[in-house]
Every structure is written in structure tokens, then in C-alpha cells.
Scaffold this active site. Structure first.
Site, mmCIF file in Angstrom:
data_model
loop_
_atom_site.group_PDB
_atom_site.id
_atom_site.type_symbol
_atom_site.label_atom_id
_atom_site.label_comp_id
_atom_site.label_asym_id
_atom_site.label_seq_id
_atom_site.Cartn_x
_atom_site.Cartn_y
_atom_site.Cartn_z
ATOM 1 N N SER A 251 -12.549 -2.998 4.910
ATOM 2 C CA SER A 251 -12.085 -4.375 5.148
ATOM 3 C C SER A 251 -11.487 -4.600 6.526
ATOM 4 O O SER A 251 -11.297 -5.756 6.931
ATOM 5 C CB SER A 251 -11.050 -4.778 4.100
ATOM 6 O OG SER A 251 -11.678 -5.013 2.868
ATOM 7 N N LYS B 125 -13.283 -6.859 8.732
ATOM 8 C CA LYS B 125 -13.139 -8.322 8.634
ATOM 9 C C LYS B 125 -12.464 -8.900 9.878
ATOM 10 O O LYS B 125 -12.698 -10.059 10.230
ATOM 11 C CB LYS B 125 -12.342 -8.690 7.377
ATOM 12 C CG LYS B 125 -13.135 -8.440 6.098
ATOM 13 C CD LYS B 125 -12.282 -8.505 4.830
ATOM 14 C CE LYS B 125 -13.177 -8.260 3.613
ATOM 15 N NZ LYS B 125 -12.436 -7.923 2.399
ATOM 16 N N TYR C 180 -22.776 -8.049 5.646
ATOM 17 C CA TYR C 180 -21.424 -7.753 5.153
ATOM 18 C C TYR C 180 -21.284 -6.269 4.789
ATOM 19 O O TYR C 180 -20.319 -5.601 5.176
ATOM 20 C CB TYR C 180 -21.115 -8.657 3.952
ATOM 21 C CG TYR C 180 -19.772 -8.384 3.338
ATOM 22 C CD1 TYR C 180 -18.595 -8.760 3.983
ATOM 23 C CD2 TYR C 180 -19.665 -7.728 2.114
ATOM 24 C CE1 TYR C 180 -17.357 -8.502 3.426
ATOM 25 C CE2 TYR C 180 -18.428 -7.471 1.545
ATOM 26 C CZ TYR C 180 -17.285 -7.855 2.205
ATOM 27 O OH TYR C 180 -16.059 -7.584 1.651
ATOM 28 N N TYR D 163 -3.983 -7.448 1.398
ATOM 29 C CA TYR D 163 -4.326 -7.775 0.014
ATOM 30 C C TYR D 163 -3.137 -8.461 -0.662
ATOM 31 O O TYR D 163 -2.425 -9.235 -0.026
ATOM 32 C CB TYR D 163 -4.765 -6.513 -0.764
ATOM 33 C CG TYR D 163 -5.926 -5.788 -0.139
ATOM 34 C CD1 TYR D 163 -7.080 -6.459 0.235
ATOM 35 C CD2 TYR D 163 -5.878 -4.420 0.086
ATOM 36 C CE1 TYR D 163 -8.162 -5.792 0.806
ATOM 37 C CE2 TYR D 163 -6.946 -3.737 0.638
ATOM 38 C CZ TYR D 163 -8.085 -4.437 1.003
ATOM 39 O OH TYR D 163 -9.140 -3.772 1.559
ATOM 40 N N VAL E 37 -10.084 -0.204 2.094
ATOM 41 C CA VAL E 37 -10.051 0.771 1.009
ATOM 42 C C VAL E 37 -10.546 2.153 1.427
ATOM 43 O O VAL E 37 -10.514 3.090 0.622
ATOM 44 C CB VAL E 37 -10.829 0.291 -0.236
ATOM 45 C CG1 VAL E 37 -10.139 -0.911 -0.870
ATOM 46 C CG2 VAL E 37 -12.265 -0.014 0.108
#
Lengths: 312, 312, 312, 312
Positions: B71, B74, B196, B248, B266
Site C-alpha cells: 500500500s 498508493k 493496481y 489504515y 502489509v
């Protein structure tokens, strides 16, 4: 934050400019009317104050008129509860942004009566519960605390607003009873709500508000009274929650556009903390659909932009 | 943030201390296993890097081993999309914290296919859609961008992770199709997901990650390459969203405890921006129940505390 | 429904068989303990009654012992409100199954204070509001109504249960205040809850319950008293809502397995309407996780199966 | 249900009256346009058929014109899956009313990929998965089944509708991928959706529909073909689920007003089961906001009222 060097001299001028720009614009938004007593606020009033750590308070416009602080009272309530309860408080209220409108009951149900953070209504009612349980007269304690921080004996409750809050408090009662049903409220609901409506009904001016919160810009120590209101760590924590959750459902956007820990109230007030420098307080009653003062937002956004105040 | 004066000399020592403390503790948490290829990560690996604006990178432990950035990708995707789309991007993705687990489909439904922010999965898939629609080869563009920022040609995709992501991507497909059904996805779902999963499968080391994001601590300008990656305003904005939504469902707690804009993945990586100073990257695969690296959190919390890094 | 021809002679025998089968099984489930006064119910008690339109009541086991009717009172409240308010009632409460646990506050919030149907708690509180607003003494009116239908002066409130309900009524207070906040409650919340807790605390036996609801199996006319309690259309309507929403979150499963309009209460009672034939009432305090009596379910399922009672 | 004695002679007349009344009213509602191919349906078409257990089919209006059965296909899919899977089916799909719009993804997320019942889209997609997994060619099996029940070789798919469904199927794809992510889908999503869109695109007339479902009014045995389609128990079960969940978010209201197990489709068709007597099928394309045919509702409501058909 390199603004002090060249900006300090011009701070009074900047405030005047920004205030003038704001009042020259047509009024957008709508004065809060969810309780009748707030609906009578004068839409044309507009003020701004910047209190700096050296004890100066620069102002423009109606910065010395008292107005209903409403949800800004949640900051004082939280700090008072942190003083008394220590980290135990965080077992009963969270510190995560809510992602929901400020008075949503849905999340409270999902999360078994633990409010997401102390700045949504449920969280502030929970905080009120701890104050009621701790003080023999929590309302008096709250008022004394605010007056001491503001350096003013004049901060007081507006009785008409208080009566109006109480008469129109069904949704807050629903939140309180729901927390009670989950075992997360100690005192009687009536008493808790009485405290909560009381603190929402306190009136202060921009000047008093900016002065009173200086400790949050100064590692917890109030630079005028010298009082150690919180530890540095707790001051950071309050700023952190303000940063993610202080501006209702527009908190992300405010962080995005301004980048300062801040709290607004439906009375039209907004306070913004400038760590290491001071506190801004702005006031203008008309609100946008998120419940934030439109002119208050404009003035603080413009000031932060001119002075380069973002913490990011 | 007054740490530089006395802390700089001791920064290498501080990193070594903090790393030693972390690895001396028993391992808590669990290596991600939602896709098989991640489950093979070595739980014992642990590294930290602090890249400062002067171009130095201080490290301790396994700071030069590549790991799956997941992530954290991102952030790169968002910056690349901001470069290309400008403010139009914010009509298709929000900037508010989500208050929901990172891959929740509920909020996306309520909000008619507009993801709350670019750091939840739906938001990053939306960002991927804009990249696919804009670049003839969005995957190549992404990889070039990351390599240039990191100053390293070695950053690359792990094919096994990519295959595993693709095989176990049903929930992300559900998010994408739901956005498609609301008309908020331009490209074909398969292509968007291919991008993605590709960016999630890139591997970088702590050293590369810390270096690559220096522009976010420097008003948008990369201090080593001299590239103006974003405007100062856009750098603030990315930091603001990181601050409310980067960790998160633990973002509020991280702001509360550490007070730095940050993003975790993660794969066990965490990056934290120290505006005006530099970027920290930490890595250790075992995760807590929120999906954040337990040792990564400990190391960054300790470092921020020792050096007084909080932006609040 | 061809059961009468050959089944009538054997109905007493069938009830005895079914009752014996039920009490021979080990007790499953747990007596309700959400209020202390209910927790003292004797888990071993078990009774069943079948009142037929000809005025006969066949029974087995503890069919003449009074027990707390709890949510079964919602049927009487609804019928009384339908008598007084006519179709205006359905502007303030819906008739759709809820798909949510019986006391969920989430749906009430989404649907702006209009409860989904009169058999979830919010809906029954809304109905109580209409009774309080309509009768000078709604509690007395309720009790008279029930006594007349049951043909028994002995139906009365258990004061201990009433006190216990009142002390543990926070969640119901939350529902009431939420409806109040949406403007869907006329009377004072305290009075509405007082009525609601009162009707929940009424005690009746299986024999009295089965007798009292015979009008629902007879197009609205009570076959013993001759009273036209509702129009045929309204009797069908009550049965329809019972059919989709009478058994908490197990209503679909009960329709699936048994196929009769029915209502249960956490006191362990279940009533089931057999249109054109009569009413079954069963009682045994231990409940399954949905809040329905385990032995009550077994007995009614078995009876319906043996006699072919399904309306489908 | 005492209607047969005097109503049978007049049933053809009643149908003609009711049909005339319906077409004399101004058209309310709107032809479905969520897929372009449906939007071309002729709003003025209107038909009704009542097939009775003795093999007669009485009709009025356009009762022999084929139309898109859409969600009515869910009944055939469910029955076919019950035949093949037995009670194992109910481990993968529930039988409770949903209390949510028919295609809501929220509930599916909360309930971990187990659809609430087989008549919401997610549930029907789940049923399609079992058919795809069971039959070598599930589409052919479905078509043969429908033709056999309807006694007509002419029932067939409309290729244009099928293509349109497929092109606009993103939301159904989202539901399917979400179930897949929870491990509740066996076959490939593409194949499952291909079957689902296929069965939605079948065209039948009122006459064929009413005939085909006669077994549900006859304890599972088709009175014309003599085929034992389901056990009596399974016929009751299908009727029970139709009763709580067959009419989208208006199921409670339909039970309340009409009192018959029924299923509607956005093609404008509605079928209603009259246990022990027969099956009604009505068709008129314009829909109300719940997705149910406005004239279809009027005609069935009026017929049920005149003939006293309610199961309650």
C-alpha cells in the site's frame, strides 16, 4: 514555519486585510437554526484574533464580542477530563476519525457504545460523563477552567441558549441512552446532558478563545498564566485529534487546504492551533452544509496561506 | 522541531539503538498471509532508514533489502495522478478519513462510488484508473517514476507476488466493479486491476523508500535530483491525507502517538514524513491486527519521541 | 388445510404427544437475562394450547400458568392502535421486514425515525406513543382490551418485571429519543416508555393468549365474545406483518419451516395464527440466540407438520 | 378460500373487468431503463392470466405476448437448485427478508458473503453458481426446465436483452466478486454471470408463466405434466420466501395488501401463487419506484380482493 521573521510586523495588517476581504464578499451559508436561540445570531458579525505565545493578541472586526462557542467547548471538556482521568479516558472513547456526520448514531451502535473520538457529539457526552462523575459541580469546574485559561471573568453561559439546547436535545439524549445501554456511562443521563448542554452554551469572544488555548501551541504550558495545563505529550495528542476530527465531516479537507489542528462550532466560531506560534480564532455565524463558518474558513485559510502556517 | 542541532550527530547512534531495542523484543504480530506470496516473508528481517534533506541516508539493520511495498505504492500512484490530472482528480476521489477498514465496500456504496480518500483500496484503484487512462503504459510510467525518485534502477516488480495478488484479487475486483457501476471508472476493470496489482507488487528497500519520498518533506522539490515533483501546496496536501488516513484504521492513534504523516503497507513497511527534515522508512514483516508492522511502529514511535519529531 | 376432518378428534392427543416429546429432550437455550426479573423464570415449565374457532381450548402441560408476554404484547398494542387511528398509523410506522436485529437503531437512523414495522422495538414504541396520545389512561385501556379478548380478569402486570424493565430500559430510551428527534413521537418520552414497559410486563397463560387472538384467525371477529375487533382486511394485514416480521431475525426461517403468522416474546411465549381454524400458544422460557423459545419452536413446528397447517 | 364455488363461473369475466379497469387508468410509473434493451418495451401492453389446477388458463389482454421475465427467473433457478442440491443449498444462501434494496452490497459485506435470500440479486447469483457447478450446460438445463414447466417450446432468450445485461452488469459483477472473496462462489465469476444474465433474458408470456408455476400451488406436483417438481415441503418453502422477499422492498406491503406469495421482475411481470387454486401472472412494463409493475400490482390486488384470495 518561517513566518515570524518577516510576518510579525505585518500581522495586524494581514488580519485587517483578511477581515476586509471576508466582509466584502456576499454572505454565503446559513446561520444555525437547529435550536431557535442560535438562529437569532447576527449574520453580519465577523471577527478574527491571533494570540501569539509572547502574550500579544492581534484582532480585526468583532473580535471582542462574545458568541456561543458550541462544539469548541469540546476541546476544554476534553482537556479537563485528560487532566483528571489520565490515560484511562482512552478506554472509554477512541481517537480515530469517524468518517460519519458528527452526530451519527450508527457508528456508536457498531462500536458497542465506544465513541470514535471526543469531538463527535457522542464522544463529548462521554467526556461530560467523566466530568460529572469526577467533580461535585462539573459545570462550575468547567466555567472556572475556561475563565482561568481565557484570563477573563466574563465568560459565562447564555441561559436562553441553554434552555433551547435542553428543549431540542432529543438526539443527544438518544446518543447518551445508547452509551448507557452499553454500560459506557456512569452518571445519570439527565445530569450528563445538563453538563453537556451547559458547556455548549458558554459564550466567549475570539480574543478570549485564542488566548485560552495558547497552551496547545506551547507544549501544554499556558504562556500567560504560566500554568502547566497538560503535558507536552497530551498537548500533541489534543492537536492530533483536532487535526483528524475537529472540523466535522470536513476535517480532511481542512487539513488538505489549511493544515492546522482546528475546531469549529455551529455558533460560527473556529479556532486553529499554530504549534510553536499561537492560536487563531475566527467568528462569523453563517455556516456551510458541514456546519463550519464560511467566512471563518475563508479568513483562516487565507491567513494560513499568506503566513505559510501549515504544519505539513 | 529543534532536533537537528544536537540530534544530528547522534542520529546514526539513535537508529542503531532503536533497531537493537526492537529486535531484542519477542516478535509480536503475524506476517500477512492474505496472499500466499507474502506469507513467505522472513519475519526476522528488520530495518530502518532516515533520509535527510541534505542527501544523507542513515540506516540500521536490513535497510537495503527490498521488500513488497504494497500500500505504500498508493503514495506514488497518487502523486503521479496529481501531476497529470490537477485538481480534477478530487472530483472523483475524496480527501476525508474513512472511519472504516481499508477495504470496506459499504462506504463506497453509500457514497455512490466516490472513494473517501486515495489511500483506501477503492481510492487507490480509482487513482490507478486515471493512470491507465492517461498513460500509454501506466505500469512502465509508474516504475520509471519510482526509480527516478529512489535514484535506483533496481526497484522492480516481484512477479510471484504479482501473480498471487492477481489470483486473490476478488475483493478489489468487487470494489472496481462497484465504482464502474456508478460510472466512476473510465478504463476496463481488468486493466485497472492489472495496474493496481502491479504497483502493489513493486519491491523497494527502506533506503530507497526514504530517499524517494524526500520531496514530501521539502515542499515538493526532491533535494537530490532537484526535480520539482509537486507544488508546495500539493506536497502539503499529500502529507495532510497521509496524516488522517495513511495508517489504515489506526491513523488517529498514530497521529496521537507519533504525530507524523505516514503510510504503511502489509509487506511490513512504514514511511513517515518529517516536514523540513527528512523521511523515515522502517520495515519488519509481522503485522498487528490493523495491518501495520508492529516493530515498524515501535521503531518510528521511539525515534519520533527521542528526537521530538511531532508536527503538533 | 384439510386437517379438521380427521385431526380434530386427535388434537388433544397430538398436543399431549408433542408436549411429551418436547419435555423429554434436554433443555437447549438460555432463559432471558437482559433484565434480572426475567432471569428467575423456571426453565422447566412448558405448556401449549390450541384454541379453535368453535370456542374449545385444548391444552397440554403448563398451559394455565401465567408468564411474561413481553413482545407478544406488541400484537395487542398494534391492534388497539389500528382500531383508533385507522390507516393514518401507517404514515408513522412501516410494514416491511427489517432484516436487522429487533432493537437495531441503525435502520431507524437511515429511515429518518420511521420504524420499519410495528414488531421491532422502535415500531412498538411508536405504537405506544399513539396509544398514550389517544387514551386518557393508555395502560388501563390496554389491560381492559387484553382482559376482554382473553375472557379473563386475571391478566395483569407483574410489578417486579415492570420495575426491572424500567431500570434496564436505556436502549429503548435511545430508540424513543431518536424518533423524537425526527419529530415522529408526540407524547413525552417518559410516558411512552412507561406504557411500553407496562405492556411488556403483562402476564398471561397459553390458554389466555390463544383465546385472546382468535379474532386474527376469524377475519377480525372474536368467535367467543362476538366482538368485531378488526375488519377482515385489518386481520389479514396483522397476519401479513406477523408472517414477515413476528419472529425476530428468524421470521424467514419460521415461515420457511412452519408457514404460520406468529409472534414470540423473550418470556418464552410464541403464538401462531391458523387462519380459519384457531390459534396456538406455546411457552417454555429457554431461548435460542434469536430470542425465540427453543421448545416453543419445536412444539409448534411439530404440530404444524402433523396437522398440515402451513398457509403456503 | 371459498372463492371457487361462486367465482369460477365468473373468473373470465372478472379478469376482463380488471384488465379493462387497469388500461382505462392513466399510465403511472416508468419502463425500466437501467439497460437499454428493456427501455424499448411497449408501455401500453398489459395482460393477465390465471392458470387453475384443473389445467384451465383464463386470460385477458396481452396474455400471450412474450416479455422479459427478468427477476421472475430467480424462482425457476431456485427450484432447479433445490432439486439438485437439497438442503445443502441453505448453507450458502439465507432465507430471511433483506430489509434492503434488492441489489444492496452492504448486507452482503456484513454477512460475510452469504446472501440473505435467493431473491435478491446476490442470492440469485449464488444460485446461478450452484447451477453452473452442477450442470455441464446450466443455460441449456435452465431453458429445458422452463419449457417443460410451461409446456411450450417457444420460451427462449432475447439475445439483445442478454447482450445489454452483459454490457451493464458491473454491479452484479461487484456482488459476484464480493461473494468470491468470501469463498462463497465455486465457479468462475464470468461463467456465473453468463448464466445469470441468460436466465434474466428469457422471455415468456403471462400464460406460459402462470402455467409453469402451477406446481407451487399444488404441493410441488405439476397438475398438467404430472411431474413431481418439488416435495410438498419444498413448495411451501418457496412460497414462504416469495411471501417475505418476492416483491423487492415492497414485499411487506404486498403481503399486507394482497396476501399471496409473489415475484416480480423489472420487465413488468408479476406472478402470484394461490395455494390450492392456481397461479396468476400479470404484465405491464411501467414500474413504480420499487421496481414493481404499477398496473400489474393493481390488477393482482383487485383480483385478490374480489375473489378473497389472501392466504391470511
Amino acid at each position: 514555519m518561517q513566518f515570524l521573521a518577516d510576518a510579525d510586523l505585518s500581522l495586524p495588517q494581514a488580519l485587517r486585510d483578511i477581515h476586509r476581504l471576508a466582509v466584502e464578499q456576499p454572505i454565503e451559508g446559513k446561520v444555525a437554526d437547529y435550536i431557535p436561540a442560535l438562529a437569532t445570531a447576527d449574520a453580519i458579525r465577523c471577527g478574527i484574533a491571533f494570540a501569539t505565545l509572547d502574550g500579544e493578541v492581534h484582532t480585526a472586526g468583532d473580535a471582542e464580542l462574545p458568541f456561543s462557542i458550541q462544539s469548541i467547548s469540546k476541546v476544554f471538556g476534553l482537556v479537563l477530563a485528560m487532566q483528571r482521568m489520565g490515560d484511562g479516558l482512552w478506554r472509554r472513547v477512541g481517537m480515530e476519525p469517524s468518517g460519519q456526520p458528527f452526530n451519527s448514531i450508527v457508528q456508536l451502535e457498531w462500536e458497542h457504545g465506544i465513541p470514535r473520538n471526543p469531538f463527535i457529539n457522542a464522544g463529548a457526552i462521554l467526556v461530560a460523563d467523566t466530568l460529572v462523575a469526577h467533580f461535585s459541580s462539573s459545570r462550575q469546574a468547567f466555567l472556572s477552567f475556561v475563565r482561568r485559561l481565557a484570563g477573563s471573568e466574563y465568560c459565562d453561559v447564555n441561559d436562553e441558549v441553554l434552555a433551547s439546547e435542553t428543549r431540542h436535545g432529543s438526539r443527544n439524549a438518544a446518543l447518551a441512552y445508547l452509551m448507557k445501554s452499553f454500560g459506557n456511562l456512569e452518571a445519570e443521563v439527565d445530569e450528563v446532558l445538563a453538563h453537556y448542554f451547559f458547556q455548549c452554551s458558554v459564550e466567549m469572544s475570539c480574543k478570549e478563545l485564542a488566548t485560552s488555548l495558547l497552551f496547545l501551541a506551547n507544549q501544554g504550558m499556558h504562556p500567560i498564566t504560566g500554568e502547566k495545563v497538560t503535558s507536552p505529550r497530551d498537548a500533541h495528542r489534543v492537536n492530533a485529534i483536532l487535526s483528524t476530527s475537529g472540523m466535522y465531516d470536513q476535517s480532511g479537507q481542512f487539513a488538505f487546504a489549511v493544515g492546522l489542528p482546528a475546531k469549529s462550532g455551529v455558533g460560527g466560531g473556529i479556532v486553529a492551533i499554530v504549534p510553536g506560534h499561537g492560536v487563531i480564532a475566527a467568528w462569523s455565524p453563517p455556516l456551510n452544509r458541514h456546519g463550519n463558518s464560511t467566512r471563518g474558513l475563508s479568513m483562516i485559510t487565507e491567513l494560513a496561506s499568506r503566513l505559510g502556517l501549515s504544519i505539513f
